[in-house]
Design a protein around this motif. Structure first.
Motif, PDB file in Angstrom:
ATOM      1  N   ARG A   1       8.290 -58.378   4.554  1.00 34.05           N
ATOM      2  CA  ARG A   1       9.193 -57.730   5.518  1.00 34.05           C
ATOM      3  C   ARG A   1       8.412 -57.307   6.760  1.00 34.05           C
ATOM      4  NH1 ARG A   1       9.675 -52.705   6.474  1.00 34.05           N
ATOM      5  NH2 ARG A   1       8.811 -52.023   4.489  1.00 34.05           N
ATOM      6  N   ALA A   2       7.259 -56.690   6.566  1.00 37.92           N
ATOM      7  CA  ALA A   2       6.437 -56.258   7.697  1.00 37.92           C
ATOM      8  C   ALA A   2       5.972 -57.453   8.525  1.00 37.92           C
ATOM      9  CB  ALA A   2       5.235 -55.450   7.203  1.00 37.92           C
ATOM     10  N   LEU A   3       5.620 -58.532   7.863  1.00 40.76           N
ATOM     11  CA  LEU A   3       5.214 -59.743   8.584  1.00 40.76           C
ATOM     12  C   LEU A   3       6.363 -60.275   9.430  1.00 40.76           C
ATOM     13  CD1 LEU A   3       3.163 -61.515   5.783  1.00 40.76           C
ATOM     14  CD2 LEU A   3       2.251 -60.679   7.956  1.00 40.76           C
ATOM     15  N   ARG A   4       7.570 -60.259   8.879  1.00 40.11           N
ATOM     16  CA  ARG A   4       8.729 -60.739   9.650  1.00 40.11           C
ATOM     17  C   ARG A   4       8.961 -59.859  10.882  1.00 40.11           C
ATOM     18  NH1 ARG A   4      10.791 -61.469   4.578  1.00 40.11           N
ATOM     19  NH2 ARG A   4      11.978 -59.542   4.636  1.00 40.11           N
ATOM     20  N   ILE A   5       8.733 -58.570  10.754  1.00 34.95           N
ATOM     21  CA  ILE A   5       8.980 -57.652  11.864  1.00 34.95           C
ATOM     22  C   ILE A   5       8.035 -57.922  13.034  1.00 34.95           C
ATOM     23  CG2 ILE A   5       8.827 -55.216  12.565  1.00 34.95           C
ATOM     24  CD1 ILE A   5       9.890 -54.512   9.736  1.00 34.95           C
ATOM     25  N   ASP A   6       6.756 -58.087  12.762  1.00 30.67           N
ATOM     26  CA  ASP A   6       5.765 -58.135  13.847  1.00 30.67           C
ATOM     27  C   ASP A   6       4.963 -59.425  13.983  1.00 30.67           C
ATOM     28  OD1 ASP A   6       6.218 -55.629  14.895  1.00 30.67           O
ATOM     29  OD2 ASP A   6       4.556 -54.664  13.867  1.00 30.67           O
TER      30      ASP A   6
ATOM     31  N   THR B   1       3.790 -47.902  15.378  1.00 32.26           N
ATOM     32  CA  THR B   1       3.726 -49.047  14.471  1.00 32.26           C
ATOM     33  C   THR B   1       4.235 -48.651  13.095  1.00 32.26           C
ATOM     34  OG1 THR B   1       1.838 -49.958  15.662  1.00 32.26           O
ATOM     35  CG2 THR B   1       2.191 -50.778  13.439  1.00 32.26           C
ATOM     36  N   LEU B   2       3.795 -47.504  12.607  1.00 33.86           N
ATOM     37  CA  LEU B   2       4.221 -47.053  11.288  1.00 33.86           C
ATOM     38  C   LEU B   2       5.728 -46.822  11.241  1.00 33.86           C
ATOM     39  CD1 LEU B   2       1.276 -44.609  10.502  1.00 33.86           C
ATOM     40  CD2 LEU B   2       1.618 -46.933   9.631  1.00 33.86           C
ATOM     41  N   ALA B   3       6.284 -46.278  12.297  1.00 30.74           N
ATOM     42  CA  ALA B   3       7.732 -46.040  12.344  1.00 30.74           C
ATOM     43  C   ALA B   3       8.496 -47.365  12.380  1.00 30.74           C
ATOM     44  CB  ALA B   3       8.091 -45.191  13.561  1.00 30.74           C
ATOM     45  N   ARG B   4       7.982 -48.329  13.138  1.00 32.36           N
ATOM     46  CA  ARG B   4       8.646 -49.634  13.255  1.00 32.36           C
ATOM     47  C   ARG B   4       8.641 -50.367  11.912  1.00 32.36           C
ATOM     48  NH1 ARG B   4       5.679 -51.459  17.059  1.00 32.36           N
ATOM     49  NH2 ARG B   4       4.276 -52.734  15.830  1.00 32.36           N
ATOM     50  N   LEU B   5       7.525 -50.302  11.191  1.00 30.97           N
ATOM     51  CA  LEU B   5       7.402 -51.038   9.929  1.00 30.97           C
ATOM     52  C   LEU B   5       8.030 -50.303   8.757  1.00 30.97           C
ATOM     53  CD1 LEU B   5       3.734 -52.324  10.191  1.00 30.97           C
ATOM     54  CD2 LEU B   5       5.838 -53.585  10.666  1.00 30.97           C
ATOM     55  N   GLY B   6       8.110 -48.981   8.855  1.00 30.71           N
ATOM     56  CA  GLY B   6       8.573 -48.211   7.708  1.00 30.71           C
ATOM     57  C   GLY B   6       7.511 -48.236   6.628  1.00 30.71           C
ATOM     58  N   PRO B   7       7.822 -47.697   5.455  1.00 29.25           N
ATOM     59  CA  PRO B   7       6.812 -47.680   4.393  1.00 29.25           C
ATOM     60  C   PRO B   7       6.514 -49.087   3.896  1.00 29.25           C
ATOM     61  CG  PRO B   7       8.909 -46.845   3.588  1.00 29.25           C
ATOM     62  CD  PRO B   7       9.074 -47.072   5.055  1.00 29.25           C
ATOM     63  N   VAL B   8       5.237 -49.408   3.799  1.00 27.71           N
ATOM     64  CA  VAL B   8       4.815 -50.716   3.310  1.00 27.71           C
ATOM     65  C   VAL B   8       3.793 -50.498   2.207  1.00 27.71           C
ATOM     66  CG1 VAL B   8       3.693 -52.910   3.866  1.00 27.71           C
ATOM     67  CG2 VAL B   8       5.169 -51.811   5.559  1.00 27.71           C
ATOM     68  N   ASP B   9       4.153 -50.931   1.018  1.00 28.88           N
ATOM     69  CA  ASP B   9       3.220 -50.901  -0.107  1.00 28.88           C
ATOM     70  C   ASP B   9       2.469 -52.232  -0.079  1.00 28.88           C
ATOM     71  OD1 ASP B   9       1.854 -51.039  -2.507  1.00 28.88           O
ATOM     72  OD2 ASP B   9       3.608 -50.603  -3.756  1.00 28.88           O
ATOM     73  N   PRO B  10       1.174 -52.218   0.225  1.00 25.61           N
ATOM     74  CA  PRO B  10       0.434 -53.475   0.352  1.00 25.61           C
ATOM     75  C   PRO B  10       0.365 -54.277  -0.942  1.00 25.61           C
ATOM     76  CG  PRO B  10      -1.032 -51.605   0.565  1.00 25.61           C
ATOM     77  CD  PRO B  10       0.343 -51.058   0.502  1.00 25.61           C
ATOM     78  N   MET B  11       0.684 -53.653  -2.061  1.00 23.73           N
ATOM     79  CA  MET B  11       0.672 -54.362  -3.332  1.00 23.73           C
ATOM     80  C   MET B  11       2.049 -54.966  -3.648  1.00 23.73           C
ATOM     81  SD  MET B  11      -2.460 -54.047  -4.098  1.00 23.73           S
ATOM     82  CE  MET B  11      -2.782 -54.365  -5.811  1.00 23.73           C
ATOM     83  N   ASP B  12       3.043 -54.696  -2.810  1.00 21.60           N
ATOM     84  CA  ASP B  12       4.396 -55.208  -3.016  1.00 21.60           C
ATOM     85  C   ASP B  12       4.648 -56.352  -2.043  1.00 21.60           C
ATOM     86  OD1 ASP B  12       7.180 -55.698  -2.917  1.00 21.60           O
ATOM     87  OD2 ASP B  12       7.642 -53.620  -3.415  1.00 21.60           O
TER      88      ASP B  12
END
Length: 130
Positions: free
Chosen positions: A54-59, A37-48
């Motif tokens: 972007r993460a929401l669009r992915i999954d 999951t972490l590899a698929r999403l890449g780095p995600v700053d929850p405050m950004d």
């Protein structure tokens, strides 16, 4: 002390909202340490907000669009209730979810508006209590 009927009803409604959110966030349930999951999403700053969107669009938003209209409506209604609340219910849900990002209440508070907007839920113009 026995709970009143309104208290029991409120608890049932909160459980139902939690189950709806589980169906929405299924790809992320227990994903905090999931390398795939972490590899698929890449780095995600929850405050950004851009990272979160972007993460929401992915999954999340793709599978959401494939749900029945009834289920989409129920999820949106649950998010609307949460948008009009003090945020505590979403914070507790998000932190219990063990999603792949966001491990503090402040991060959950920052995530919620992005989740709501990504799924077409209008946020109140004045936050509750504000």
């Amino acid at each position: 002390m026995r709970k009143t009927a309104p208290q029991r009803l409120a608890e049932r409604e909160a459980r139902a909202r939690s189950e709806l959110l589980d169906s929405l966030f299924d790809p992320w349930i227990g994903g905090a340490g999931n390398a795939e999951t972490l590899a698929r999403l890449g780095p995600v700053d929850p405050m950004d907000a851009k990272d979160v969107a972007r993460a929401l669009r992915i999954d999340i938003t793709g599978p959401f669009a494939e749900l029945t209209r009834e289920t989409q409506t129920r999820i949106k209604a649950a998010l609307t209730v949460l948008a009009n609340s003090d945020g505590e219910e979403f914070r507790a849900y998000w932190l219990d979810l063990r999603a792949p990002f966001g491990t503090t209440e402040a991060e959950a508070d920052a995530l919620f508006p992005v989740v709501a907007k990504s799924l077409g839920v209008r946020l109140p113009e004045t936050p509750p209590g504000g």
